[in-house]
Design an enzyme around this catalytic site. Structure first.
Site, PDB file in Angstrom:
ATOM      1  CG  HIS B 262      -3.224  -1.735   5.933  1.00  0.00           C
ATOM      2  ND1 HIS B 262      -3.016  -0.585   5.988  1.00  0.00           N
ATOM      3  CD2 HIS B 262      -4.163  -2.151   4.903  1.00  0.00           C
ATOM      4  CE1 HIS B 262      -3.718   0.116   5.090  1.00  0.00           C
ATOM      5  NE2 HIS B 262      -4.509  -0.876   4.445  1.00  0.00           N
ATOM      6  NE  ARG B 282      -1.434   3.616   0.941  1.00  0.00           N
ATOM      7  CZ  ARG B 282      -1.442   2.267   1.042  1.00  0.00           C
ATOM      8  NH1 ARG B 282      -0.711   1.440   0.239  1.00  0.00           N
ATOM      9  NH2 ARG B 282      -2.013   1.428   1.849  1.00  0.00           N
TER      10      ARG B 282
END
Ligand SMILES: Cc1cc2nc3c(=O)[nH]c(=O)nc-3n(C[C@H](O)[C@H](O)[C@H](O)COP(=O)(O)OP(=O)(O)OC[C@H]3O[C@@H](n4cnc5c(N)ncnc54)[C@H](O)[C@@H]3O)c2cc1C
Ligand code: SF4
Ligand code: SF4
Ligand code: FES
Lengths: 280, 656
Positions: B262, B282
């Site tokens: 990730h 994000r």
């Protein structure tokens, strides 16, 4: 070094910094149910570390069998509760920078629960209390996906659902800390809060106010707020859960609120039956 | 063996995370006596750490969403290596599974009209993740835990004993699955793939006592393998136990080379390196910048995704408020893309001071909004790194996060190739192909947790009274194996060996791989394997972490070997497997599943198996031009394929 070995972002060892660390002094309670004692250790510590890092280093280098309960090392699972210099804390969220460099740090298991070994306690009391609180009771005619609730209305219970069940509040509450005799009649702040959470749940239809008082010992809480002070999730246990629950209990006994509630039509006003077949 | 407690159950679920609890609930609801076993306390499994949300095409925020769009996103994210039947079931059933949680008391964040709110996440075309702030996993596990309690309360009323039908065995670790070896001419061996499952052997942490669960059906729900790597967001439970238990029982593991790194984790202080920074940062507007302040992701959009992602910062910024007319910001590309891009920036010398890049939300949202939307991120940086994310950017970098590979199972029932052995959740393979989309794990746990619980119940129904019996010899062998590290008077410290395995895997079989390095890793693992077999645990059997690790090492070693062997064989780059020496995606390799099993000598054997071709109606959901990027000529639809199905006209099918 080959190219992908250099991809600093992933490959650098977590232990790399340890060699330059300064030593810290610790006293750690070691023993089991019967007896135990504080044992002295000296371990390296590095910038930015937490108490759990130090305990892990101790396991890896000096005391392979030191019993510590932990899981996420991110303050999310509530496993690593213990007392650090007498303060109930999560070991994974307690930074070493909190202590003076030459301070001896004393680490002991939670006091309210029986010790299994070293820093690990038997917290089954909490799970058995959880088993006794009458569960969420929605209106059975609402179909899948048909619940409609406003953010303002779910927010209050959401605060309580932040609880990671670290049981630090249970550990610190004076009603049961050093008063084992109160344990059968008292659910403790975490589970009184669970009752409030269900009471405030917009889609719940049961009324747990009477049993909060009679079966879960709400009356024994005298709102000292010690529970709130230690909560790592910063939940306002006393102000937002316990006091409002007390108010609701009082209003149920003497007050037109019962009447008002039925006008609003959310509460059935039949106390949910107590769960049978359980001992505390 | 008189001192071993024997506990008979219908179904034994190993694992009390999202998938295990959901499986157990289903088995109990089907009337089976069910045990749930967990290494940690009840309610503390790794699922508790999930932050961002649970993907389900409910269409609450954007009504254009439906299972077909979700299916497409999932296949794209996995680069078409997914088991398409699993991806189909997952996309179709996820909404009901989320709504079911709500009926059990979960309180998700809401939309203005009172429905479950959904947020944007990488690779998902529409806002799709049901969430509660950034603590969705906690909400899920607590809800399932409370559902178990609710069932126990029903059982208390009916049977006078809350644990009559479903019982949780917390802090209990399974070290071996047991088979019925009495069958077949002259009996069969435990590793024989045809012998039926008969139970599981393990120890209780608190006392070190051994237990045997006797059960015809076992569901593995043990989660992932993160502790095989050095920098990982995973918890201590992730030693690949279920993967290894399955192998040792004769089952097969699928595509173990696909490991998800990730992109965003804390990199500093070292103590918290690997602590996850949720993708929601994000999704909610946070952007990635390098040391020059540049939003570098615009330079890394691969061809297959070019059409869906914005080319300018202006367009990307408009997308948050007007997704209909603008394309998504490249920060929301699937995880493998973002992780590799960060890796390249750092290598090119444009990283942040502690070897990551900058993730900036402070300049993008007002402080109050950051506090409301990302409370635990705020908390985490403030308490652990003295960084105020409402005022300054975070430093982030990739870490091991998830494993796509896992037990090969039947998509509909979760049954493995071993009769009576089921698997669900992160331990199972196929669903996510070569790369998992964020939010698709929590939904996977619910969909396939339920299906495997159902599968186990059906298996029992078909079994009648032909219940298998675990062989005494196997139990004795399991006990001897478990006692060995405590009985040795000399031997290495298990912590040292573990740390070296992690170093080897992270540095030689990490994000970017190449043949020579993987071979070096395998040689290294060969030596470590011998050392791991001889470690010694000091102290006694009661709550002894050194002993526990010594036993976990067998699993860690086996899994490390599977990952490395499979990574060596697959000569292409796809999703969570990037080969520096084979940088492209190959349509030929896409048709291949790499399957691990255990050979006679206890060593990992790899086999190439063809991927079954996708059903035509599912193929028709894609534009042929897109399919061309992934499939070989022969696999492409023959006649001019029908135009992609109408996304909006699917109401009838949505809940099927
Ligand atoms: C930090 C973080 C954030 C994440 N955020 C998201 C997100 O927002 N959305 C999303 O979809 N996914 C997310 N994921 C991924 C997701 O959380 C996991 O993939 C998922 O929770 C795995 O669930 P599970 O049911 O398979 O296993 P787990 O929840 O890990 O449970 C495993 C269980 O098995 C038990 N167990 C293991 N071995 C044994 C043994 N030998 N004997 C007995 N018991 C055993 C463990 O004790 C535990 O109870 C995140 C992951 C991480 C690390
Ligand atoms: S406020 Fe009540 S529950 Fe909290 S510590 Fe004080 S007495 Fe205990
Ligand atoms: S209320 Fe707070 S202190 Fe109490 S168990 Fe929950 S998280 Fe811990
Ligand atoms: S280890 Fe999970 S809260 Fe500390």
């Amino acid at each position: 070094m080959t190219e992908s070995r250099e991809e600093g972002v992933v490959t650098e060892s977590r232990e790399r910094g340890t060699a330059m660390g300064a030593k810290v002094k610790l006293k750690i309670w070691r023993g089991d149910a019967g007896q135990g004692e504080l044992v002295d250790y000296e371990v390296e510590a590095n910038e930015g570390e937490v108490v759990l890092d130090i305990l892990h280093r101790l396991q890896a280098t000096q005391a392979g069998d030191l019993a510590v309960r932990w899981n996420c090392k991110a303050g999310k699972c509530g496993s690593c509760s213990m007392e650090i210099n007498g303060m109930p804390r999560l070991a994974c969220m307690t930074r070493m920078s909190l202590f003076e460099p030459d301070e001896t740090i004393t680490v002991t298991p939670m006091r309210t629960f029986p010790v299994i070994r070293d820093l690990v306690t038997d917290v089954s009391f909490n799970f058995s209390k959880a088993q006794q609180i009458p569960s969420f009771a929605p209106d059975p005619s609402v179909g899948l996906g048909e619940f409609r609730m406003q953010q303002e209305d779910v927010q209050r219970s959401q605060e309580f659902r932040k609880c990671i069940e670290c049981f630090l509040c249970q550990n610190v509450c004076h009603v049961i800390r050093d008063h084992e005799e109160n344990m059968p009649a008292y659910a403790g702040p975490r589970f009184l809060m669970r009752i409030t959470e269900l009471e405030m749940h917009p889609a719940d239809t049961a009324d747990r106010r009477e049993i909060a008082q009679d079966d879960f010992g709400l009356g024994m809480c005298n709102i000292t707020k010690c529970c709130t002070e230690v909560c790592p999730e910063n939940i306002h246990i006393t102000d937002n859960a316990l006091i409002p629950l007390k108010e609701r209990v009082v209003s149920r006994k003497y007050d037109p609120l019962v009447w008002l509630g039925s006008k609003i039509g959310r509460r059935s006003h039949h106390d949910t039956p107590k769960v049978p077949g359980q001992q505390s | 063996m008189t001192d071993i407690t024997r506990l008979p159950y219908d179904v034994v679920v190993i694992g009390a995370g999202g998938s295990g609890l959901r499986a157990a609930i289903e088995a109990r609801q089907a009337g089976k006596r069910t045990a749930v076993i967990s290494k940690s306390l009840f309610g503390k499994a790794h699922t508790v750490m999930a932050e961002g949300g649970c993907a389900a095409a409910m269409g609450n925020v954007n009504p254009n969403d439906n299972w077909m769009v979700h299916f497409r996103d999932t296949m794209r994210g996995g680069k078409f290596l997914n088991n398409w039947r699993m991806a189909e079931l997952h996309a179709k059933e996820a909404p009901d599974r989320v709504w079911e949680l709500e009926a059990w008391g979960a309180l998700f964040d809401r939309t203005k009209d009172g429905k479950i709110s959904q947020r944007n996440f990488g690779g998902h075309e529409y806002p799709r993740l049901a969430h509660v702030g950034d603590r969705t996993g906690l909400e899920m596990i607590r809800t399932l835990q409370q559902r178990v309690v609710a069932l126990q309360q029903e059982d208390a009323r009916e049977h006078g004993d809350p644990e009559a039908m479903i019982k949780v065995f917390a802090e209990t670790t399974i070290t071996r699955l047991l088979k019925d070896t009495s069958e077949g001419p002259g009996g069969s061996s435990p590793q024989d793939g045809t012998a039926r499952i008969a139970g599981a052997f393990g120890y209780i942490r608190e006392t070190g006592q051994f237990v045997v669960f006797e059960a015809p059906a076992i569901v593995l729900a043990t989660g992932g393998i993160g502790k095989t790597f050095k920098v990982t967001s995973n918890s201590w439970e992730y030693t690949g136990d279920g993967h290894a238990l399955a192998l040792l029982a004769g089952a097969k593991l699928l595509n173990m080379e696909f490991v998800q790194f990730h992109p965003t984790h804390m990199v500093w202080p070292l103590s918290v390196r690997g602590l996850l920074v949720t993708e929601s940062v994000r999704g909610d507007g946070g952007v990635l910048r390098n040391s020059e302040g540049k939003r570098f992701m615009f330079g890394y959009v691969p061809d297959v995704f070019r059409a869906q992602y914005a080319e300018t910062e202006e367009e990307a910024d408009r997308w948050y408020t007007d997704p209909e007319h603008n394309r998504r910001p490249p920060e929301l590309l699937p995880r493998d893309e973002v992780a590799r891009s960060i890796n390249s920036e750092v290598k090119a010398g444009r990283g942040s001071p502690h070897g990551g890049v900058f993730l900036d939300i402070a300049s993008r949202l007002p402080a109050e909004e950051i506090l409301r939307k990302l409370p635990s991120m705020y908390h985490q940086f403030k308490e652990l790194a003295d960084v105020d994310i409402t005022k300054e950017p975070m430093e982030v970098g990739p870490a091991q996060h998830y494993v796509m590979g896992g037990v090969e199972v039947d998509p509909d029932t979760g049954e493995s190739s071993v009769p009576g052995l089921f698997a669900a959740g992160e331990v199972s393979g196929g669903m996510h192909g070569s790369n998992r989309l964020g939010g698709n794990s929590l939904s996977d746990l619910l969909v396939f947790g339920r299906r495997s619980g159902m599968g186990a119940a059906q298996y029992l129904d078909a079994l009648g009274d032909k219940r298998p019996v675990p062989g005494d010899g196997e139990i004795a062998a399991a006990q001897a194996e478990a006692m060995a590290p405590l009985e040795r008077t000399v031997g290495e410290n298990p912590y040292t060996v573990h740390s070296e395995v992690q170093d080897t895997m992270s540095s030689l079989v990490g994000i970017i791989r190449k043949e020579a390095e993987i071979k070096a890793a395998l040689a290294e693992l060969e030596k470590l394997r011998e050392r791991a077999a001889l470690v010694r645990a000091e102290g006694g059997p009661a709550y002894n972490p050194g002993w526990h690790l010594a036993l976990d090492l067998r699993n860690i070693m086996l899994i490390a070997e599977c990952v490395a062997e499979a990574a060596l064989q697959r000569q292409e780059s796809r999703g969570g497997h990037t080969r520096d020496d084979f940088p492209g995606m190959s349509p030929e390799w896409r048709k291949v599943n790499l399957v691990c099993s255990l050979g006679e000598n206890g060593r990992v054997v790899l086999e190439k198996k063809p991927m079954p071709p996708m059903r035509e109606d599912l193929l028709a959901l894609f534009d042929p031009a897109e399919l061309k990027k992934y499939l070989t000529e022969e696999e492409l639809p023959q006649e001019p394929a029908q135009p992609p199905a109408q996304d909006t006209a699917s109401d009838g099918e949505e809940k099927s």
